[in-house]
Enzyme design. Structure first.
Site, short mmCIF file in Angstrom:
data_model
loop_
_atom_site.label_atom_id
_atom_site.label_comp_id
_atom_site.label_asym_id
_atom_site.label_seq_id
_atom_site.Cartn_x
_atom_site.Cartn_y
_atom_site.Cartn_z
N THR A 130 0.82 -1.21 0.00
CA THR A 130 0.00 0.00 0.00
C THR A 130 0.86 1.26 0.00
O THR A 130 1.99 1.24 0.49
CB THR A 130 -0.90 -0.02 1.26
OG1 THR A 130 -1.54 1.25 1.39
CG2 THR A 130 -0.10 -0.26 2.54
N ASP A 131 0.26 2.36 -0.47
CA ASP A 131 0.95 3.66 -0.37
C ASP A 131 0.95 4.18 1.06
O ASP A 131 1.68 5.12 1.38
CB ASP A 131 0.29 4.69 -1.31
CG ASP A 131 -1.19 4.95 -1.03
OD1 ASP A 131 -1.76 4.28 -0.14
OD2 ASP A 131 -1.78 5.82 -1.70
N GLU A 132 0.16 3.54 1.95
CA GLU A 132 0.07 4.06 3.32
C GLU A 132 1.38 3.88 4.09
O GLU A 132 1.59 4.49 5.14
CB GLU A 132 -1.11 3.41 4.06
CG GLU A 132 -2.41 3.68 3.33
CD GLU A 132 -3.68 3.33 4.09
OE1 GLU A 132 -3.65 3.34 5.33
OE2 GLU A 132 -4.69 3.07 3.43
N TYR A 156 -2.11 -0.58 10.82
CA TYR A 156 -2.20 -1.26 9.52
C TYR A 156 -0.98 -0.91 8.66
O TYR A 156 -0.29 -1.80 8.14
CB TYR A 156 -3.49 -0.85 8.80
CG TYR A 156 -3.48 -1.15 7.31
CD1 TYR A 156 -3.47 -2.47 6.85
CD2 TYR A 156 -3.44 -0.12 6.36
CE1 TYR A 156 -3.43 -2.75 5.48
CE2 TYR A 156 -3.40 -0.40 5.00
CZ TYR A 156 -3.40 -1.71 4.56
OH TYR A 156 -3.36 -2.00 3.22
N LYS A 160 2.10 -3.33 7.25
CA LYS A 160 2.42 -3.52 5.83
C LYS A 160 3.87 -3.09 5.56
O LYS A 160 4.58 -3.73 4.78
CB LYS A 160 1.46 -2.71 4.95
CG LYS A 160 0.02 -3.20 4.95
CD LYS A 160 -0.17 -4.59 4.38
CE LYS A 160 0.08 -4.67 2.90
NZ LYS A 160 -0.31 -6.03 2.36
P1 NAD Z 1 -9.57 -7.68 1.90
O1 NAD Z 1 -9.61 -7.40 3.36
O2 NAD Z 1 -10.77 -7.44 1.07
O3 NAD Z 1 -9.14 -9.20 1.65
C1 NAD Z 1 -8.11 -9.82 2.37
C2 NAD Z 1 -8.23 -11.31 2.14
O4 NAD Z 1 -7.18 -11.96 2.86
C3 NAD Z 1 -9.55 -11.90 2.64
O5 NAD Z 1 -10.08 -12.77 1.69
C4 NAD Z 1 -9.15 -12.66 3.90
O6 NAD Z 1 -9.97 -13.78 4.17
C5 NAD Z 1 -7.72 -13.07 3.55
N1 NAD Z 1 -6.90 -13.31 4.75
C6 NAD Z 1 -6.80 -12.52 5.85
N2 NAD Z 1 -5.97 -13.08 6.74
C7 NAD Z 1 -5.51 -14.23 6.18
C8 NAD Z 1 -4.60 -15.24 6.60
N3 NAD Z 1 -4.00 -15.18 7.79
N4 NAD Z 1 -4.36 -16.29 5.77
C9 NAD Z 1 -4.97 -16.36 4.56
N5 NAD Z 1 -5.85 -15.44 4.12
C10 NAD Z 1 -6.11 -14.38 4.91
O7 NAD Z 1 -8.33 -6.84 1.36
P2 NAD Z 1 -8.09 -6.15 -0.05
O8 NAD Z 1 -8.68 -4.79 -0.02
O9 NAD Z 1 -8.47 -7.09 -1.12
O10 NAD Z 1 -6.51 -5.98 -0.02
C11 NAD Z 1 -5.66 -6.96 -0.60
C12 NAD Z 1 -4.22 -6.52 -0.43
O11 NAD Z 1 -4.03 -5.25 -1.05
C13 NAD Z 1 -3.81 -6.34 1.03
O12 NAD Z 1 -2.51 -6.83 1.18
C14 NAD Z 1 -3.86 -4.84 1.25
O13 NAD Z 1 -2.93 -4.44 2.23
C15 NAD Z 1 -3.47 -4.33 -0.12
N6 NAD Z 1 -4.01 -3.00 -0.46
C16 NAD Z 1 -5.36 -2.77 -0.47
C17 NAD Z 1 -5.84 -1.51 -0.81
C18 NAD Z 1 -7.32 -1.21 -0.89
O14 NAD Z 1 -7.69 -0.09 -1.23
N7 NAD Z 1 -8.21 -2.15 -0.65
C19 NAD Z 1 -4.95 -0.47 -1.11
C20 NAD Z 1 -3.57 -0.75 -1.04
C21 NAD Z 1 -3.11 -2.01 -0.75
P1 TYD Z 2 -11.07 3.74 3.77
O1 TYD Z 2 -11.96 3.27 2.67
O2 TYD Z 2 -11.24 3.14 5.12
O3 TYD Z 2 -9.57 3.57 3.24
P2 TYD Z 2 -8.16 4.12 3.89
O4 TYD Z 2 -8.37 4.41 5.31
O5 TYD Z 2 -7.27 2.94 3.65
O6 TYD Z 2 -7.78 5.32 3.08
O7 TYD Z 2 -11.25 5.29 3.91
C1 TYD Z 2 -11.06 6.18 2.81
C2 TYD Z 2 -11.17 7.57 3.36
O8 TYD Z 2 -12.54 7.78 3.78
C3 TYD Z 2 -10.31 7.83 4.59
O9 TYD Z 2 -9.83 9.16 4.54
C4 TYD Z 2 -11.27 7.66 5.74
C5 TYD Z 2 -12.61 8.13 5.17
N1 TYD Z 2 -13.80 7.48 5.74
C6 TYD Z 2 -14.83 8.26 6.24
O10 TYD Z 2 -14.77 9.51 6.23
N2 TYD Z 2 -15.92 7.62 6.78
C7 TYD Z 2 -16.02 6.26 6.82
O11 TYD Z 2 -17.04 5.73 7.33
C8 TYD Z 2 -14.96 5.48 6.27
C9 TYD Z 2 -15.01 3.96 6.28
C10 TYD Z 2 -13.86 6.14 5.72
#
Ligand code: NAD
Ligand code: TYD
Length: 364
Positions: A130-132, A156, A160
């Site tokens: 992630t960019d975080e 989180y 990461k």
């Molecule tokens: P998500 O929470 O939707 O899915 C995570 C998946 O991992 C789930 O299916 C869960 O069951 C599985 N999981 C969790 N713990 C596990 C374990 N111990 N063993 C096996 N499986 C396990 O997450 P996502 O949004 O699909 O994110 C996927 C990846 O991308 C993550 O690594 C996250 O850090 C990264 N990422 C996500 C975002 C975003 O915007 N969603 C942005 C940047 C990076």
């Molecule tokens: P989120 O989807 O949780 O992603 P991230 O925290 O990884 O960026 O949130 C996106 C943005 O929206 C973040 O600035 C937090 C804000 N947010 C709200 O304002 N209200 C909400 O209920 C949620 C879930 C997020």
């Protein structure tokens, strides 16, 4: 033909990746390993043919080791993680266990199979991050590049960041063939409705409040999930071993801008499709009112990062990555997907999640 192990392939991005990869690489073997936490749903893989889904934990070294051997895996695409910042603030332990310890277990098993036992074939460990990890930006700061110093602010992001460092170390120390991608906020189908966009769409359909943290002026760089999958594909096919690539959507928007787009889009959709008023009678739009009346400013998230922005020049110039469409167009597509797929989200919003929200958000 490649033999992929996709961890977390029943989650949001993982399931989109599996679908994307199956369509474009029909001969490849696809094995999904997912612990099926609250965020994992087999239904997100419905209709995808020719995959094997194993319910199991990346921390289970015996399981991972035997899957690598039995399936002769040559590529790991590692999505599995605890992924929600709010949950990491309320309970960081699971983030340390899965994101750090789990990633390390995968790396150990990959090293044992590909290097120590010398299977002798080309291999790749691709880590999805992630960019975080880069922390937060001021309004005028340059966007995050691959050389920006790590400064994670939430549990989180810190977990990461630690996993990114472990992946790097396994390359430099042991020669494991790794790549890492650090992407911005994804949106699209199959996202668990705790993240901003799906949560707010579903709340709007039910006439529930849209809880905006703080002043709502936090900025995120929104990336459509399929663009992310294409970015990962490019890194797998042409990325340099040992390198990191930032992937963004080129859509830097304040949360309130996203929420205003969402409210306007729901209003327009209800005006176009009168049948929606019967399906979602509690939506303000069902009565011809503005969805924006549901906007509610609530206490800010502790340590809330102000701005994320991705400098994606490296992946553009080295690998030819370009986001495919504008935010508004992909957003509309996403909103319609949630409206049309109520069966999916009502099934994933099961009792345990409702109870978790009730216990943790009662005061908001
Ligand atoms: P998500 O929470 O939707 O899915 C995570 C998946 O991992 C789930 O299916 C869960 O069951 C599985 N999981 C969790 N713990 C596990 C374990 N111990 N063993 C096996 N499986 C396990 O997450 P996502 O949004 O699909 O994110 C996927 C990846 O991308 C993550 O690594 C996250 O850090 C990264 N990422 C996500 C975002 C975003 O915007 N969603 C942005 C940047 C990076
Ligand atoms: P989120 O989807 O949780 O992603 P991230 O925290 O990884 O960026 O949130 C996106 C943005 O929206 C973040 O600035 C937090 C804000 N947010 C709200 O304002 N209200 C909400 O209920 C949620 C879930 C997020």
């Amino acid at each position: 033909m490649a033999r992929l192990l996709v961890t977390g392939g029943a989650g949001f991005i993982g399931s989109n990746f599996v679908r994307f990869w199956r369509e474009r690489h029909r001969a490849d073997e696809l094995l999904v390993l997912d612990a099926m936490t609250y965020a994992g749903n087999a239904a997100s893989l419905d209709g995808v043919e020719g995959i094997n889904l194993v319910e199991g934990d990346i921390r289970d070294g015996n399981l991972v080791g035997s899957l690598l051997r039995e399936r002769n895996i040559d590529t790991i695409v590692h999505f599995a993680a605890e992924s929600h910042v709010d949950r990491s603030i309320l309970g960081p332990d699971a983030f340390i266990d899965t994101n750090i310890v789990g990633t390390h277990e995968l790396l150990k098993q990959a090293k044992a199979f590909w290097l120590d036992q010398g299977s002798g074939r080309d291999h790749r460990f691709h880590h999805v991050s992630t960019d975080e990890v880069y922390g937060t930006l001021g309004g005028e700061d340059p966007a995050f590049s691959e050389t920006t110093a790590y400064a994670p602010n939430s549990p989180y992001a810190a977990s990461k960041a630690a996993s990114d460092h472990l992946v790097r170390a396994y390359h430099h120390t042991y020669g494991l063939a790794v790549t890492t991608s650090n992407c911005s906020n994804n949106y699209g189908p199959y996202q668990f409705p705790e993240k901003l966009i799906p949560l707010f769409i579903i709340n709007a359909l039910h006439g529930r409040s849209l809880p905006i943290y703080g002043d709502g002026m936090q900025i995120r760089d929104w990336l459509y999930v399929e663009d992310h999958c294409r970015g990962i594909e490019l890194v797998l096919e042409r990325g340099k071993i040992g390198e990191c690539y930032n992937i963004g959507g080129g859509a830097e928007l304040a949360n309130v801008e996203v929420i205003d787009t969402l409210c306007r889009s729901i209003d327009a959709l209800f005006a176009d499709v009168p049948a929606l008023a019967e399906r979602f009678p509690d939506a303000p739009a069902a009565r011809g009112q503005d969805t924006s009346q549901l906007k509610t400013y609530v206490t800010d998230r502790p340590g809330h990062d102000r701005r994320y922005a991705i400098d994606e020049r490296k992946i553009r110039s080295e690998l030819g990555y370009v986001p495919s469409r504008e935010f508004e167009s992909w957003f509309d597509h996403t909103m319609r997907w949630y409206v049309e797929n109520e069966t999916w989200w009502s099934a994933v919003l099961d009792g345990s999640y409702r109870n978790w929200v009730a216990a943790n958000y009662a005061s908001r």
